[in-house]
Write a protein that holds these residues in place. Structure first.
Motif, PDB file in Angstrom:
ATOM      1  N   ASP A 135       0.777   5.624  15.331  1.00 16.30           N
ATOM      2  CA  ASP A 135       1.781   5.807  14.275  1.00 16.30           C
ATOM      3  C   ASP A 135       1.544   7.174  13.643  1.00 16.30           C
ATOM      4  O   ASP A 135       0.638   7.346  12.828  1.00 16.30           O
ATOM      5  CB  ASP A 135       1.661   4.700  13.215  1.00 16.30           C
ATOM      6  N   SER A 136       2.399   8.128  14.010  1.00 19.73           N
ATOM      7  CA  SER A 136       2.164   9.500  13.561  1.00 19.73           C
ATOM      8  C   SER A 136       2.406   9.670  12.066  1.00 19.73           C
ATOM      9  O   SER A 136       2.107  10.706  11.502  1.00 19.73           O
ATOM     10  CB  SER A 136       3.040  10.472  14.351  1.00 19.73           C
ATOM     11  N   THR A 137       2.947   8.655  11.397  1.00 14.49           N
ATOM     12  CA  THR A 137       3.094   8.738   9.937  1.00 14.49           C
ATOM     13  C   THR A 137       1.949   8.024   9.211  1.00 14.49           C
ATOM     14  O   THR A 137       1.935   8.006   7.982  1.00 14.49           O
ATOM     15  CB  THR A 137       4.435   8.129   9.471  1.00 14.49           C
ATOM     16  N   SER A 138       1.021   7.429   9.956  1.00 19.14           N
ATOM     17  CA  SER A 138      -0.156   6.877   9.263  1.00 19.14           C
ATOM     18  C   SER A 138      -1.039   8.057   8.875  1.00 19.14           C
ATOM     19  O   SER A 138      -1.096   9.063   9.573  1.00 19.14           O
ATOM     20  CB  SER A 138      -0.893   5.872  10.149  1.00 19.14           C
ATOM     21  N   VAL A 139      -1.699   7.937   7.729  1.00 19.28           N
ATOM     22  CA  VAL A 139      -2.385   9.090   7.168  1.00 19.28           C
ATOM     23  C   VAL A 139      -3.872   9.024   7.463  1.00 19.28           C
ATOM     24  O   VAL A 139      -4.507   7.985   7.313  1.00 19.28           O
ATOM     25  CB  VAL A 139      -2.120   9.181   5.647  1.00 19.28           C
ATOM     26  N   ALA A 166      -9.105  -4.732   6.308  1.00 14.69           N
ATOM     27  CA  ALA A 166      -9.048  -4.979   7.754  1.00 14.69           C
ATOM     28  C   ALA A 166      -7.933  -4.194   8.434  1.00 14.69           C
ATOM     29  O   ALA A 166      -8.075  -3.786   9.584  1.00 14.69           O
ATOM     30  CB  ALA A 166      -8.862  -6.477   8.010  1.00 14.69           C
ATOM     31  N   VAL A 167      -6.822  -3.988   7.737  1.00 18.90           N
ATOM     32  CA  VAL A 167      -5.664  -3.381   8.433  1.00 18.90           C
ATOM     33  C   VAL A 167      -5.444  -1.912   8.100  1.00 18.90           C
ATOM     34  O   VAL A 167      -4.719  -1.223   8.823  1.00 18.90           O
ATOM     35  CB  VAL A 167      -4.355  -4.172   8.160  1.00 18.90           C
ATOM     36  N   ALA A 168      -6.075  -1.398   7.025  1.00 18.64           N
ATOM     37  CA  ALA A 168      -5.799  -0.019   6.610  1.00 18.64           C
ATOM     38  C   ALA A 168      -6.461   0.990   7.546  1.00 18.64           C
ATOM     39  O   ALA A 168      -7.450   0.686   8.194  1.00 18.64           O
ATOM     40  CB  ALA A 168      -6.308   0.203   5.184  1.00 18.64           C
ATOM     41  N   GLY A 169      -5.898   2.185   7.573  1.00 15.23           N
ATOM     42  CA  GLY A 169      -6.528   3.266   8.316  1.00 15.23           C
ATOM     43  C   GLY A 169      -5.628   3.916   9.343  1.00 15.23           C
ATOM     44  O   GLY A 169      -4.622   3.343   9.773  1.00 15.23           O
ATOM     45  N   TYR A 170      -6.003   5.106   9.704  1.00 17.70           N
ATOM     46  CA  TYR A 170      -5.229   5.931  10.620  1.00 17.70           C
ATOM     47  C   TYR A 170      -5.087   5.275  11.988  1.00 17.70           C
ATOM     48  O   TYR A 170      -6.000   4.619  12.476  1.00 17.70           O
ATOM     49  CB  TYR A 170      -5.918   7.291  10.776  1.00 17.70           C
ATOM     50  N   ASP A 171      -3.927   5.468  12.587  1.00 14.51           N
ATOM     51  CA  ASP A 171      -3.655   4.935  13.923  1.00 14.51           C
ATOM     52  C   ASP A 171      -2.921   6.016  14.711  1.00 14.51           C
ATOM     53  O   ASP A 171      -1.824   6.403  14.337  1.00 14.51           O
ATOM     54  CB  ASP A 171      -2.783   3.683  13.784  1.00 14.51           C
ATOM     55  N   PRO A 172      -3.525   6.502  15.773  1.00 15.36           N
ATOM     56  CA  PRO A 172      -2.855   7.551  16.556  1.00 15.36           C
ATOM     57  C   PRO A 172      -1.480   7.109  17.057  1.00 15.36           C
ATOM     58  O   PRO A 172      -0.624   7.961  17.337  1.00 15.36           O
ATOM     59  CB  PRO A 172      -3.798   7.806  17.737  1.00 15.36           C
ATOM     60  N   PRO A 221       0.827  -1.211   0.000  1.00 11.26           N
ATOM     61  CA  PRO A 221       0.000   0.000   0.000  1.00 11.26           C
ATOM     62  C   PRO A 221       0.866   1.268   0.000  1.00 11.26           C
ATOM     63  O   PRO A 221       2.073   1.210   0.205  1.00 11.26           O
ATOM     64  CB  PRO A 221      -0.791  -0.110   1.303  1.00 11.26           C
ATOM     65  N   THR A 222       0.211   2.387  -0.230  1.00 12.99           N
ATOM     66  CA  THR A 222       0.851   3.693  -0.147  1.00 12.99           C
ATOM     67  C   THR A 222       1.446   3.885   1.246  1.00 12.99           C
ATOM     68  O   THR A 222       0.837   3.476   2.246  1.00 12.99           O
ATOM     69  CB  THR A 222      -0.198   4.792  -0.389  1.00 12.99           C
ATOM     70  N   TYR A 223       2.616   4.524   1.317  1.00 16.39           N
ATOM     71  CA  TYR A 223       3.213   4.820   2.620  1.00 16.39           C
ATOM     72  C   TYR A 223       2.195   5.594   3.469  1.00 16.39           C
ATOM     73  O   TYR A 223       1.636   6.589   3.016  1.00 16.39           O
ATOM     74  CB  TYR A 223       4.490   5.653   2.439  1.00 16.39           C
ATOM     75  N   GLY A 224       1.953   5.123   4.680  1.00 16.80           N
ATOM     76  CA  GLY A 224       1.008   5.800   5.562  1.00 16.80           C
ATOM     77  C   GLY A 224      -0.393   5.197   5.552  1.00 16.80           C
ATOM     78  O   GLY A 224      -1.228   5.559   6.375  1.00 16.80           O
ATOM     79  N   ARG A 225      -0.655   4.262   4.643  1.00 15.80           N
ATOM     80  CA  ARG A 225      -2.007   3.686   4.550  1.00 15.80           C
ATOM     81  C   ARG A 225      -2.285   2.704   5.701  1.00 15.80           C
ATOM     82  O   ARG A 225      -3.392   2.603   6.201  1.00 15.80           O
ATOM     83  CB  ARG A 225      -2.175   2.982   3.187  1.00 15.80           C
ATOM     84  N   VAL A 226      -1.225   1.953   6.086  1.00 14.88           N
ATOM     85  CA  VAL A 226      -1.364   0.976   7.172  1.00 14.88           C
ATOM     86  C   VAL A 226      -0.398   1.365   8.298  1.00 14.88           C
ATOM     87  O   VAL A 226       0.752   1.731   8.032  1.00 14.88           O
ATOM     88  CB  VAL A 226      -1.049  -0.456   6.687  1.00 14.88           C
ATOM     89  N   SER A 227      -0.857   1.266   9.506  1.00 15.40           N
ATOM     90  CA  SER A 227      -0.029   1.606  10.665  1.00 15.40           C
ATOM     91  C   SER A 227       1.215   0.720  10.760  1.00 15.40           C
ATOM     92  O   SER A 227       1.143  -0.486  10.538  1.00 15.40           O
ATOM     93  CB  SER A 227      -0.846   1.443  11.946  1.00 15.40           C
TER      94      SER A 227
END
Lengths: 95, 485
Positions: B236-240, B228-234, B192-198
């Protein structure tokens, strides 16, 4: 460019790796080969090009400075090679 | 049809229809792993007891009418994901007894859905390698030909899917570590795109390049796992923090009118003849499906490997400074003080390739060389990223080979690090640019080794990748071929 054993030993000290002489010699040869390959980057004109540290543009991620639960001392020490009740133990630092 | 030949989508509907239980399914997979895992060496840890307990819990959850999409589905993850209570080694001696006190976010998200973790998969030490030969657990082998490497660093993740030891797996990709082994083992692998998955709880190699992604036999299954795994995660500050689309919804669309670019720098003289032919045949398939094919240029492609081996090793030398024999990991203490303890622990704990990369990175960051190496590489990274941006002004997708050759022999490149690095020449640029890409099986070599095509999408363009990959799998049967193991 050719790396000497002394130069490699200096980098090994910076990297905190205790390497034997034969390892230093092998690494000198490997690093020579790889560094002469990466020298091809010198073919490019990079004047005025901004460096990219992160591909996705990002602002600094601030959060509130709040006390939150953490894993706790006991769990944090579980994997320690040496610990007492509340601390990691290391070899003596100050004589 | 035995359980293990069903794909994830089929397992979902059969579990939901009550045709079998997660316990039966998990037992079948564990038996398969026990029967075939040893010769492939695809697993570092098999979680027999906890897997059966999770399967039982999943069956109860389903009975209550509370099932999530992955409830009861047996999966496995690369041994780079922290798993609470289960050993995580990252393929390294220095972490041989490490048991993480928490789950990586990606693992936690699978567990929340009630997925069953079968075990932890073999990998190159700290994800540094292209053959899975740099593992403290020994090399993993290619299910199509055990004398060949499965690719790396997520070799176990690809081999396990190809050998039907798990319906889908998670890997990580820093310079091709999902796509290259997927290509070599004849399965689908999505970076995935960098930042898509924590990346939280994923043992770090090169933090500006590392990304988590799924491997499975079908594009549709990869869509389910990514969901199931994609999405923002507080954490990981580089997750988007952008919304996660419905990836499975993207699968229904055809590719008519889609503009696909062929970067001329990827169709070079050194390309293996079988690989070239398989990829050209795939291009013809897309043309028949109504896609528009155009030639494009990524002029800085030839500099990507050099750029990567400075950026990645510099980041690695910093990330791996944490292995100091104090908080976790092996400690070798000869009684000569703290610094000596650090140096001995690291020298004993790390393998040759990891040492080589730490040394290169330390050198590239050291006083007097920073501008000449690291800073210059970061500027070249800008040129490489700009190449992709310009190409995506003209086309929706890029299509390339995954690797210049099919899987090579074990031992063939071990003593020539530069040759090993060059095997990732087509996958590395994507990580430097930070965008998404997917490896899809597209044929076999004369020696019956799988060949993969790579689709590269715009940043956060995973839906287009999945749509194009799925359309291809609807009219081809490469992904249905089975390794004889």
């Amino acid at each position: 460019m050719s790396m000497t054993r002394e130069q490699v030993a200096h980098v090994a000290r910076l990297a905190r790796l205790d390497l034997a002489d034969n390892e230093l010699d092998r690494l000198a040869a490997d690093m020579d080969a790889i560094l002469s390959y990466v020298d091809k980057l010198n073919e490019l004109d990079i004047d005025g090009i901004e460096p990219t540290a992160h591909a996705v543009p990002m602002e600094n991620a601030f959060r509130e400075d709040r006390v939150r639960p953490s894993i706790g001392t006991e769990k944090a020490l579980v994997n320690a090679p040496a610990a007492d009740d509340s601390c990691f133990l290391v070899p003596k630092v100050i004589e | 049809m035995p359980f293990i030949d069903l794909n994830l989508q089929q397992l979902q509907s059969k579990l939901a229809g009550g045709e079998f239980s997660s316990r039966e399914l998990t037992r079948a997979y564990l038996d398969r792993i026990n029967a075939t895992g040893g010769s492939l060496n695809s697993f570092i840890t098999i979680c027999e007891e906890s897997a059966m307990a999770a399967a039982e819990a999943a069956d109860i959850r389903r009975k209550k009418g509370d099932a999530a999409p992955l409830t009861g589905i047996p999966l496995a993850v690369k041994d780079i994901f922290n798993t609470e209570g289960i050993r995580t080694t990252a393929g390294s001696r220095i972490l041989e007894n490490y048991v993480a006190p928490y789950d990586a976010t990606a693992v936690a998200r699978l567990k929340e859905q009630g997925a069953v973790l079968l075990g932890k998969l073999n990998m190159d030490e700290f994800a540094m390698g292209s053959s899975n030969e740099n593992s403290a657990a020994g090399p993993c082998r290619n299910p199509w030909d055990p004398s060949k490497v499965p690719g790396g660093s997520s070799g176990g993740s690809a081999a396990a899917v190809a050998a039907r030891q798990a319906v889908a797996t998670l890997g990580t990709d820093t310079g091709g570590s999902i796509r290259q082994p997927a290509g070599h083992c004849g399965v689908v692998g999505l970076k995935p795109t960098y930042g898509r998955v924590s990346r939280y709880g994923v043992i770090a190699y090169a933090s500006s390049l590392d990304q988590v992604g799924p491997l499975a036999r079908t594009v549709g299954d990869c869509a389910l796992l990514l969901q199931a795994v994609a999405g923002y995660d507080p954490a990981d500050s580089t997750s988007v923090d952008t919304p996660v689309p419905d990836y499975s919804a993207a699968l229904g669309e055809d590719v008519r009118g889609l503009k696909i670019g062929l970067p001329k720098e990827y169709f070079i003289d050194g390309l293996d003849a079988d690989v070239k032919q398989a990829v050209e045949t795939a291009v013809a398939v897309y043309r028949d499906l109504g896609a528009e094919i155009v030639e494009v240029s990524l002029p800085h492609t030839d500099y990507a490997v050099a750029c990567y081996y400075l950026v990645a090793t510099a980041e690695a030398s910093s990330n791996l400074a944490r292995y100091d024999g104090v908080r976790y990991g092996r400690r070798i203490d000869n009684g000569s003080g703290l610094i000596d303890m650090y140096c001995s622990s690291r020298a004993e704990g790390f393998g040759d390739e990891v040492k080589r990369r730490i040394m290169l990175g330390t050198y590239a960051l050291s006083s007097g060389y920073y501008d000449a190496y690291y800073l210059r590489a970061q500027k070249v990274r800008t040129l490489i990223r700009d190449d992709f941006n310009k190409a995506f002004d003209q086309v929706d997708l890029l299509l390339t080979p995954v690797s210049p050759t099919p899987a090579f022999k074990l031992g063939e490149k071990v003593n020539d690090p530069l040759q090993m690095y060059l095997s990732d020449i087509f996958t590395i640029p994507v990580n430097l640019a930070g965008t998404c890409a997917m490896s899809v099986p597209c044929g076999f070599s004369g020696q019956n080794l799988p060949i993969g095509l790579q689709l590269i999408g715009r940043p956060f363009g995973e839906e287009t990748l999945l749509r194009a990959g799925h359309a291809y799998q609807q009219v081809t049967e490469w992904h249905l071929q089975k390794a004889k193991i």
